[in-house]
Design a protein around this motif. Structure first.
Motif, PDB file in Angstrom:
ATOM      1  N   SER A 208       0.957  -1.284  -0.317  1.00  0.00           N
ATOM      2  CA  SER A 208       0.138  -0.028   0.057  1.00  0.00           C
ATOM      3  C   SER A 208       0.594   1.553  -0.064  1.00  0.00           C
ATOM      4  O   SER A 208       0.657   2.154  -0.770  1.00  0.00           O
ATOM      5  CB  SER A 208      -0.782   0.026   1.257  1.00  0.00           C
TER       6      SER A 208
ATOM      7  N   SER B   6      -2.021   3.667  -5.277  1.00  0.00           N
ATOM      8  CA  SER B   6      -0.738   2.523  -4.925  1.00  0.00           C
ATOM      9  C   SER B   6      -3.198   1.840  -4.467  1.00  0.00           C
ATOM     10  O   SER B   6      -2.780   1.059  -4.366  1.00  0.00           O
ATOM     11  CB  SER B   6      -0.590   2.390  -3.835  1.00  0.00           C
ATOM     12  N   ARG B   7      -3.782   2.722  -3.538  1.00  0.00           N
ATOM     13  CA  ARG B   7      -4.604   1.647  -2.700  1.00  0.00           C
ATOM     14  C   ARG B   7      -5.937   1.493  -3.503  1.00  0.00           C
ATOM     15  O   ARG B   7      -6.773   0.688  -3.283  1.00  0.00           O
ATOM     16  CB  ARG B   7      -4.907   2.367  -1.313  1.00  0.00           C
TER      17      ARG B   7
ATOM     18  N   TYR C 144      -1.618  -4.633   1.932  1.00  0.00           N
ATOM     19  CA  TYR C 144      -1.857  -5.136   1.461  1.00  0.00           C
ATOM     20  C   TYR C 144      -3.619  -4.584   1.363  1.00  0.00           C
ATOM     21  O   TYR C 144      -4.231  -5.526   1.735  1.00  0.00           O
ATOM     22  CB  TYR C 144      -2.097  -6.548   0.420  1.00  0.00           C
ATOM     23  N   SER C 145      -4.496  -4.211   0.625  1.00  0.00           N
ATOM     24  CA  SER C 145      -5.885  -4.844  -0.187  1.00  0.00           C
ATOM     25  C   SER C 145      -6.152  -5.443  -0.535  1.00  0.00           C
ATOM     26  O   SER C 145      -4.729  -6.412  -1.373  1.00  0.00           O
ATOM     27  CB  SER C 145      -6.379  -2.896  -0.061  1.00  0.00           C
TER      28      SER C 145
END
Length: 687
Positions: free
Chosen positions: A228, A249-250, A601-602
């Motif tokens: 992230s 990024s997200r 990390y999503s």
């Protein structure tokens, strides 16, 4: 038909040392025909074993299985090295076509009832056989793994299982393809150098070069890392620039475009849960952990919850300190957000420890870190020496090949380093094998380390962050595991150990980063030649528990997300339709829902678990760190970087590969089970 049309370099013995694939001769169109031929050869070998009229023996069943598939393994390792590190459009198309073929072939071999019956018959007579420990373990593991995979199911259930595995292989390949495309699309473009105030000349050079390669001359392009956050967030003075990078990024895999991974991952979760139920487990997490050192998801959940409480508490303390600094420093104070954390953390570090982490980069020039740091530690501890082999081409011009020798001069194997990021390389850092050691096959190891360091313009030095130095040492720990594992049977080669043990050797290797004789060798200023000043070294050591509330929380959040998705039953998984809502509820459940500390990390870009081998296993890093921290204590108690210590660690742990139960191997090395106290102290989580 020309000779070139019929000759396939993947199906001929390699002319290169150590059996390295002749990548200079391999073209994309060679891969699928090579797989087809290798599949056919392997099927014929399996059929001969399954229909052998003789009674099952170790030799005609287990040993025969270990000898089978040698050509297929060569093609697999050659292709998947490229598909992860240089996935051009042609390679991605092959990967998509190959995914269901690989799944079907693996299932045909693993679920073959005739093989299962023969292996079971040998296992029933195990105590009557004259086998060494590795041979006994081979029989036990083949039976256990095939039972676990579903070989004992009836034919109807096997047919459904095969269909599930095929579909999952397609979906995980799609997840990775989508993520790579979205990561490239979301690279953040800046018009002016002022927007990137805080970056070094080398970093600006890398951003300008990345923009030029995309046809954006005169601009600066910041490509995204897998996790992230981004290393540049700690340096960028412009808050808008920080926010743009973090937001991009997200957003990966969740923008509602052709690369959106939301539906893909929901399908993966549902199919994994259905497969687990078919195999007799309440969830995918239960299925995975049943054949790991953890044993059950409940054991994993206990550890994660135990650590989450002090980690979240420490993160709140850190957040309060950062907010105070913002309030004191800014003429117009603002509330701390996720994109601010790294920047203000470095300001606190500078204020409390008089240490500017970004200013350390001139002492971490990549070539010196590699040769005088990573390699030197391996020489001091294990007696290894390294010689670059420019005559052995790798799969990409950026990848460098080194021959590795034991202390007595005997050749051990090859090490390939692929340091730089590129649009065709997946994110993150990893180790993989191109050739695996095995006495049965007469092969020596060839291992690869991949990182994603931005490449500066020609003539500019590559200066690493401390995090990148850590990653290089970490991945080299995996490489050592792959190089040192010395086994008879291919089944146990390289890093073929339980997933929640595989991170242990790599994390141990990080300990040498700040070890005095190693640091003094590589931490040399690239311009002045001056060593890293002693007072800075002292401050680095003093900050080892600094910001660990954040670091532990963001990691635990990701590990918990992985567990939450994969602890669902098939019925519950079918009910989940909103990825973001599920994430929010899961993070709230464990108390790690602090917006300023986003999960590492999503779900939509969590490649480890939705396109890699860590599904229901991302906990492995902290699980293995219990062993790692305890091992660091052992080295300190026994004099540290000594050859005798290296020999013991190599012989009793790294060298056995998967041929011994990992916890038994650990007890053999340490003299007892690991204790958690060193981990708690390392991460500042003690009472």
């Amino acid at each position: 038909m020309t000779d070139d049309a019929v000759f396939n370099p993947l199906l001929a013995p390699s002319p290169l040392p150590y059996g390295v694939p002749d990548y200079a001769a391999i073209r994309p169109e060679h891969y699928l025909p090579a797989f087809e031929a290798a599949f056919a050869e392997h099927r014929a070998e399996i059929e001969a074993i399954a229909t052998d009229p003789a009674d099952p023996t170790f030799e005609n069943t287990l040993l025969a299985l270990e000898r089978a598939g040698a050509q297929l393994e060569r093609v697999i390792l050659a292709f998947y090295t490229v598909s992860s590190a240089d996935a051009t459009a042609e390679i991605q198309e092959i990967d998509e076509k190959l995914a269901p073929l690989m799944s079907a072939h693996n299932d045909a071999v693993t679920l073959d009832g005739r093989l299962y019956a023969r292996i079971s018959a040998v296992h029933d007579r195990l105590d009557q056989l004259d086998l060494d420990d590795e041979g006994r373990r081979l029989v036990e593991r083949h039976l256990r793994e095939r039972t676990h995979a579903g070989a004992a199911l009836d034919e109807q259930a096997k047919a459904r299982l095969t269909d599930l595995n095929r579909r999952l292989s397609e979906l995980t390949t799609q997840f990775e393809k989508n993520l790579l495309a979205d990561t490239n699309e979301l690279a953040v473009s800046f018009a002016a150098e002022a927007e990137l105030d805080g970056l070094s000349a080398g970093e600006l050079s890398a951003a300008a070069e990345a923009a030029r390669e995309r046809g954006l001359d005169g601009r600066y392009l910041v490509t995204l890392t897998l996790f992230s956050g981004h290393p540049y967030l700690e340096q960028l003075a412009d808050r808008v620039s920080r926010e743009r990078i973090m937001t991009a990024s997200r957003a990966r895999g969740s923008r509602g475009n052709a690369n959106d991974n939301s539906d893909v991952l929901l399908q993966i979760v549902r199919l994994r849960a259905e497969r687990a139920e078919l195999l007799g487990y309440p969830s995918h997490a239960a299925y995975v952990t049943a054949d790991q050192t953890a044993g059950t998801p409940e054991a994993v959940h206990r550890l994660l919850r135990e650590l989450a409480v002090p980690a979240a508490r420490n993160a709140q303390r850190e957040k309060a300190a950062l907010q105070r600094l913002i309030d004191e420093s800014e003429s117009t104070p603002y509330a701390l957000e996720a994109h601010d954390w790294a920047f203000w953390t470095e300001r606190v570090r500078a204020a409390e420890y008089d240490l500017d982490a970004a200013a350390l980069r001139p002492w971490f020039e990549a070539e010196r870190v590699l040769i005088d740091g990573v390699f030197r530690a391996a020489t001091l501890l294990y007696g290894l020496t390294f010689r670059e082999r420019a005559d052995i081409p790798a799969y990409h011009p950026d990848a460098r090949t080194f021959e590795v020798f034991n202390e007595d001069g005997t050749p051990l194997g090859l090490y390939v380093l692929d340091l730089y990021t590129r649009d065709t390389k997946r994110g993150g850092a990893w180790m993989n094998s191109i050739v695996k050691q095995s006495r049965v096959r007469g092969t020596q190891p060839v291992v690869v380390n991949n990182l994603n360091v931005p490449k500066p313009a020609p003539g500019q030095p590559t200066l690493l962050t401390l995090d990148q130095v850590t990653t290089l040492f970490h991945e080299f720990g995996h490489a050592l595991h792959g190089l040192f594992a010395t086994v008879t049977y291919p089944h146990f080669a390289a890093t073929a150990v339980h997933r929640d043990f595989v991170e242990f050797p790599s994390q141990v290797n990080e300990m040498w980063i700040l070890w005095p004789e190693v640091l003094a060798s590589y931490a040399i200023h690239h311009d002045t030649g001056e060593p890293l000043p002693g007072h800075l070294v002292d401050r680095l050591r003093a900050t080892e528990t600094f910001n660990q509330g954040f670091a532990t929380s963001e990691y635990l959040a990701a590990a918990w997300l992985d567990q939450a998705w994969h602890s669902l039953s098939a019925a519950d998984a079918a009910e989940v339709t909103d990825v973001r809502a599920f994430e929010a509820a899961a993070l709230a459940d464990i108390g790690l829902d602090e917006p300023a500390v986003p999960t590492r990390y999503s779900s939509t870009y969590f490649a480890h678990v939705f396109s890699g081998g860590y599904s229901a296993g991302y906990y492995s890093y902290i699980w293995a760190e219990v062993l790692d921290a305890d091992t660091v204590e052992w080295f300190r108690e026994h004099g540290g970087l000594l050859r005798a210590n290296g020999d013991r660690f190599r012989e009793r742990l790294l060298g056995v590969g998967g041929s011994k139960d990992p916890l038994e191997a650990y007890r053999d090395f340490r003299g007892r089970d690991a204790e958690i106290t060193p981990l708690l102290a390392r991460r500042g989580l003690g009472a």
